[in-house]
Design a protein around this motif. Sequence first.
Motif, PDB file in Angstrom:
ATOM      1  N   PHE A 236       0.829  -1.211   0.000  1.00 31.13           N
ATOM      2  CA  PHE A 236       0.000   0.000   0.000  1.00 31.13           C
ATOM      3  C   PHE A 236       0.862   1.259   0.000  1.00 31.13           C
ATOM      4  O   PHE A 236       0.521   2.263  -0.638  1.00 31.13           O
ATOM      5  CB  PHE A 236      -0.929   0.005   1.213  1.00 31.13           C
ATOM      6  N   PHE A 237       1.993   1.231   0.717  1.00 32.18           N
ATOM      7  CA  PHE A 237       2.856   2.409   0.804  1.00 32.18           C
ATOM      8  C   PHE A 237       3.563   2.706  -0.521  1.00 32.18           C
ATOM      9  O   PHE A 237       3.689   3.865  -0.923  1.00 32.18           O
ATOM     10  CB  PHE A 237       3.891   2.228   1.910  1.00 32.18           C
ATOM     11  N   VAL A 238       4.068   1.662  -1.192  1.00 31.32           N
ATOM     12  CA  VAL A 238       4.918   1.892  -2.359  1.00 31.32           C
ATOM     13  C   VAL A 238       4.147   1.897  -3.673  1.00 31.32           C
ATOM     14  O   VAL A 238       4.653   2.400  -4.678  1.00 31.32           O
ATOM     15  CB  VAL A 238       6.042   0.836  -2.427  1.00 31.32           C
ATOM     16  N   LEU A 239       2.956   1.345  -3.700  1.00 37.50           N
ATOM     17  CA  LEU A 239       2.172   1.285  -4.934  1.00 37.50           C
ATOM     18  C   LEU A 239       0.974   2.233  -4.832  1.00 37.50           C
ATOM     19  O   LEU A 239      -0.187   1.806  -4.770  1.00 37.50           O
ATOM     20  CB  LEU A 239       1.701  -0.152  -5.218  1.00 37.50           C
ATOM     21  N   LYS A 240       1.279   3.510  -4.823  1.00 36.12           N
ATOM     22  CA  LYS A 240       0.232   4.530  -4.692  1.00 36.12           C
ATOM     23  C   LYS A 240      -0.230   5.083  -6.037  1.00 36.12           C
ATOM     24  O   LYS A 240      -1.164   5.875  -6.090  1.00 36.12           O
ATOM     25  CB  LYS A 240       0.727   5.674  -3.822  1.00 36.12           C
ATOM     26  N   GLY A 241       0.441   4.716  -7.115  1.00 34.18           N
ATOM     27  CA  GLY A 241       0.043   5.180  -8.428  1.00 34.18           C
ATOM     28  C   GLY A 241       0.300   6.670  -8.620  1.00 34.18           C
ATOM     29  O   GLY A 241      -0.548   7.402  -9.133  1.00 34.18           O
ATOM     30  N   ASN A 242       1.505   7.125  -8.257  1.00 32.41           N
ATOM     31  CA  ASN A 242       1.832   8.548  -8.401  1.00 32.41           C
ATOM     32  C   ASN A 242       2.272   8.849  -9.830  1.00 32.41           C
ATOM     33  O   ASN A 242       2.201   8.012 -10.726  1.00 32.41           O
ATOM     34  CB  ASN A 242       2.919   8.947  -7.391  1.00 32.41           C
ATOM     35  N   SER A 243       2.766  10.048 -10.021  1.00 36.28           N
ATOM     36  CA  SER A 243       3.142  10.493 -11.370  1.00 36.28           C
ATOM     37  C   SER A 243       4.434   9.870 -11.874  1.00 36.28           C
ATOM     38  O   SER A 243       4.822  10.098 -13.014  1.00 36.28           O
ATOM     39  CB  SER A 243       3.285  12.025 -11.380  1.00 36.28           C
ATOM     40  N   GLY A 244       5.102   9.094 -11.067  1.00 31.55           N
ATOM     41  CA  GLY A 244       6.369   8.495 -11.487  1.00 31.55           C
ATOM     42  C   GLY A 244       6.206   7.275 -12.358  1.00 31.55           C
ATOM     43  O   GLY A 244       7.195   6.574 -12.626  1.00 31.55           O
ATOM     44  N   GLY A 245       5.024   6.993 -12.784  1.00 27.06           N
ATOM     45  CA  GLY A 245       4.809   5.834 -13.636  1.00 27.06           C
ATOM     46  C   GLY A 245       4.544   4.560 -12.877  1.00 27.06           C
ATOM     47  O   GLY A 245       4.455   3.487 -13.486  1.00 27.06           O
ATOM     48  N   VAL A 246       4.414   4.645 -11.554  1.00 22.64           N
ATOM     49  CA  VAL A 246       4.153   3.459 -10.742  1.00 22.64           C
ATOM     50  C   VAL A 246       2.665   3.154 -10.783  1.00 22.64           C
ATOM     51  O   VAL A 246       1.828   4.027 -10.525  1.00 22.64           O
ATOM     52  CB  VAL A 246       4.622   3.683  -9.290  1.00 22.64           C
ATOM     53  N   GLN A 247       2.341   1.934 -11.121  1.00 26.22           N
ATOM     54  CA  GLN A 247       0.942   1.538 -11.156  1.00 26.22           C
ATOM     55  C   GLN A 247       0.397   1.390  -9.742  1.00 26.22           C
ATOM     56  O   GLN A 247       1.104   0.948  -8.828  1.00 26.22           O
ATOM     57  CB  GLN A 247       0.779   0.214 -11.907  1.00 26.22           C
ATOM     58  N   PRO A 248      -0.857   1.718  -9.525  1.00 26.90           N
ATOM     59  CA  PRO A 248      -1.423   1.576  -8.180  1.00 26.90           C
ATOM     60  C   PRO A 248      -1.618   0.111  -7.819  1.00 26.90           C
ATOM     61  O   PRO A 248      -1.654  -0.769  -8.677  1.00 26.90           O
ATOM     62  CB  PRO A 248      -2.763   2.317  -8.289  1.00 26.90           C
ATOM     63  N   TYR A 249      -1.749  -0.113  -6.528  1.00 25.14           N
ATOM     64  CA  TYR A 249      -1.946  -1.473  -6.025  1.00 25.14           C
ATOM     65  C   TYR A 249      -3.206  -2.095  -6.613  1.00 25.14           C
ATOM     66  O   TYR A 249      -3.253  -3.298  -6.905  1.00 25.14           O
ATOM     67  CB  TYR A 249      -2.022  -1.420  -4.500  1.00 25.14           C
ATOM     68  N   SER A 250      -4.234  -1.265  -6.806  1.00 21.52           N
ATOM     69  CA  SER A 250      -5.493  -1.782  -7.333  1.00 21.52           C
ATOM     70  C   SER A 250      -5.372  -2.313  -8.759  1.00 21.52           C
ATOM     71  O   SER A 250      -6.176  -3.151  -9.194  1.00 21.52           O
ATOM     72  CB  SER A 250      -6.563  -0.686  -7.282  1.00 21.52           C
ATOM     73  N   ALA A 251      -4.367  -1.841  -9.505  1.00 20.50           N
ATOM     74  CA  ALA A 251      -4.150  -2.342 -10.863  1.00 20.50           C
ATOM     75  C   ALA A 251      -3.431  -3.681 -10.880  1.00 20.50           C
ATOM     76  O   ALA A 251      -3.282  -4.294 -11.942  1.00 20.50           O
ATOM     77  CB  ALA A 251      -3.347  -1.320 -11.673  1.00 20.50           C
ATOM     78  N   LEU A 252      -2.972  -4.143  -9.739  1.00 24.52           N
ATOM     79  CA  LEU A 252      -2.287  -5.424  -9.575  1.00 24.52           C
ATOM     80  C   LEU A 252      -1.081  -5.553 -10.514  1.00 24.52           C
ATOM     81  O   LEU A 252      -1.018  -6.443 -11.375  1.00 24.52           O
ATOM     82  CB  LEU A 252      -3.249  -6.590  -9.796  1.00 24.52           C
ATOM     83  N   PRO A 253      -0.077  -4.686 -10.340  1.00 18.66           N
ATOM     84  CA  PRO A 253       1.139  -4.803 -11.157  1.00 18.66           C
ATOM     85  C   PRO A 253       1.948  -6.027 -10.753  1.00 18.66           C
ATOM     86  O   PRO A 253       1.621  -6.702  -9.760  1.00 18.66           O
ATOM     87  CB  PRO A 253       1.882  -3.502 -10.836  1.00 18.66           C
ATOM     88  N   PRO A 254       3.023  -6.339 -11.484  1.00 14.93           N
ATOM     89  CA  PRO A 254       3.813  -7.531 -11.156  1.00 14.93           C
ATOM     90  C   PRO A 254       4.332  -7.551  -9.728  1.00 14.93           C
ATOM     91  O   PRO A 254       4.375  -8.612  -9.092  1.00 14.93           O
ATOM     92  CB  PRO A 254       4.961  -7.474 -12.175  1.00 14.93           C
ATOM     93  N   GLU A 255       4.739  -6.392  -9.196  1.00 13.98           N
ATOM     94  CA  GLU A 255       5.213  -6.363  -7.811  1.00 13.98           C
ATOM     95  C   GLU A 255       4.102  -6.756  -6.843  1.00 13.98           C
ATOM     96  O   GLU A 255       4.344  -7.466  -5.853  1.00 13.98           O
ATOM     97  CB  GLU A 255       5.752  -4.981  -7.461  1.00 13.98           C
ATOM     98  N   ALA A 256       2.897  -6.289  -7.109  1.00  8.50           N
ATOM     99  CA  ALA A 256       1.771  -6.663  -6.252  1.00  8.50           C
ATOM    100  C   ALA A 256       1.471  -8.152  -6.356  1.00  8.50           C
ATOM    101  O   ALA A 256       1.143  -8.804  -5.351  1.00  8.50           O
ATOM    102  CB  ALA A 256       0.542  -5.846  -6.630  1.00  8.50           C
ATOM    103  N   LEU A 257       1.584  -8.701  -7.552  1.00 12.51           N
ATOM    104  CA  LEU A 257       1.370 -10.142  -7.717  1.00 12.51           C
ATOM    105  C   LEU A 257       2.384 -10.944  -6.911  1.00 12.51           C
ATOM    106  O   LEU A 257       2.026 -11.931  -6.246  1.00 12.51           O
ATOM    107  CB  LEU A 257       1.467 -10.521  -9.199  1.00 12.51           C
ATOM    108  N   LEU A 258       3.642 -10.515  -6.955  1.00  8.56           N
ATOM    109  CA  LEU A 258       4.672 -11.232  -6.211  1.00  8.56           C
ATOM    110  C   LEU A 258       4.452 -11.086  -4.704  1.00  8.56           C
ATOM    111  O   LEU A 258       4.592 -12.063  -3.953  1.00  8.56           O
ATOM    112  CB  LEU A 258       6.056 -10.709  -6.597  1.00  8.56           C
ATOM    113  N   GLY A 259       4.110  -9.879  -4.252  1.00 11.56           N
ATOM    114  CA  GLY A 259       3.873  -9.679  -2.825  1.00 11.56           C
ATOM    115  C   GLY A 259       2.686 -10.484  -2.326  1.00 11.56           C
ATOM    116  O   GLY A 259       2.748 -11.114  -1.254  1.00 11.56           O
ATOM    117  N   ASN A 260       1.598 -10.471  -3.085  1.00 12.74           N
ATOM    118  CA  ASN A 260       0.440 -11.281  -2.687  1.00 12.74           C
ATOM    119  C   ASN A 260       0.767 -12.770  -2.689  1.00 12.74           C
ATOM    120  O   ASN A 260       0.320 -13.529  -1.814  1.00 12.74           O
ATOM    121  CB  ASN A 260      -0.726 -11.007  -3.624  1.00 12.74           C
ATOM    122  N   SER A 261       1.534 -13.199  -3.678  1.00 10.21           N
ATOM    123  CA  SER A 261       1.934 -14.609  -3.737  1.00 10.21           C
ATOM    124  C   SER A 261       2.790 -14.983  -2.540  1.00 10.21           C
ATOM    125  O   SER A 261       2.666 -16.091  -1.994  1.00 10.21           O
ATOM    126  CB  SER A 261       2.692 -14.886  -5.034  1.00 10.21           C
TER     127      SER A 261
END
Length: 303
Positions: A236-261
């Motif tokens: 939640f802290f690192v995947l906020k979907g800011n202007s830096g091109g980071v996808q939000p947690y709700s979009a389930l990017p690869p990092e979120a998939l790995l963390g959930n796994s």
Amino acid sequence: MQQMRQGGPPPSPSCSSTSDCFPLSPLNTAAAAAAACGSETSDEPQKHEPTLLSRMRSIVIFYLCYLLCLCLSVACVVCVCVWNSRWRGGFAWDGSALQFNWHPVLMVTGLVVLYGNAAVLYRIPLTWGHNKLPWKLLHAAVMLLALILSIVGLCAVFDFHNAKSTPNLYSLHSWIGIAATALFAMQWVVGMGGFLLPCSPMYLRKLLKPVHVWMGIGILLLSIAACISGINEKLFFVLKGNSGGVQPYSALPPEALLGNSLGVLIFAFGLVVLKILSNYEWQRPDSRPEDMAYTPVLQEENE
């Protein structure tokens, strides 16, 4: 009557066999049983066969569960290391975010993986029938290593927070994690003094045994809850979907998939460990509830 008049002794009853004369003789009883129930002796191997097969089946199931436990252990460590090295930038000890990356790696490795494997060490059938002393020492050593890694992991996050002027121990995750580590430290000290020191009295060991087992399972549950909540909090802290091109947690990017796994793997690892610990057939024979007498280290010889 005629024989009695003649003064002769009364005739003794005729014994067609020794079993008629000595009905309670063990030999005759065994012989009679063998003669009357000859089919029962031939069925004895069939009576023992199910017991042997069930015991072998139980051991095979244990080793399958233990193999799954080891595979999940490796998967948890690999996932947490890949997550923090690839997506979080690696590791350092300079008060930066790279120092924080040590925290999840050390806590998952120590507080969950090593702790869980040390807990099931006594359940391995290959350790039965041998001197228990080496396995007690190995259990204590692995637990100590897990405790040291957990403490270093806490130091990493506290140093990072202090360097960034971030408050400590404000979240539920931090409360659960610090409680698990504190109870773990107390558990290790009490276990060392109660089960390994030769000066510990017998009544103390009997009193500590069920508490030690219950507390150990509780610490494992707290550790799993702390790690899963920490993973979710970090994402939640690192995947906020800011202007830096980071996808939000709700979009389930690869990092979120790995963390959930990783969270799912930790949960599955805990289930397998609890399954091994809760199965009565997989308990070490001299550690079952009917045998509560523990022998300290210096008195153990052929346990």
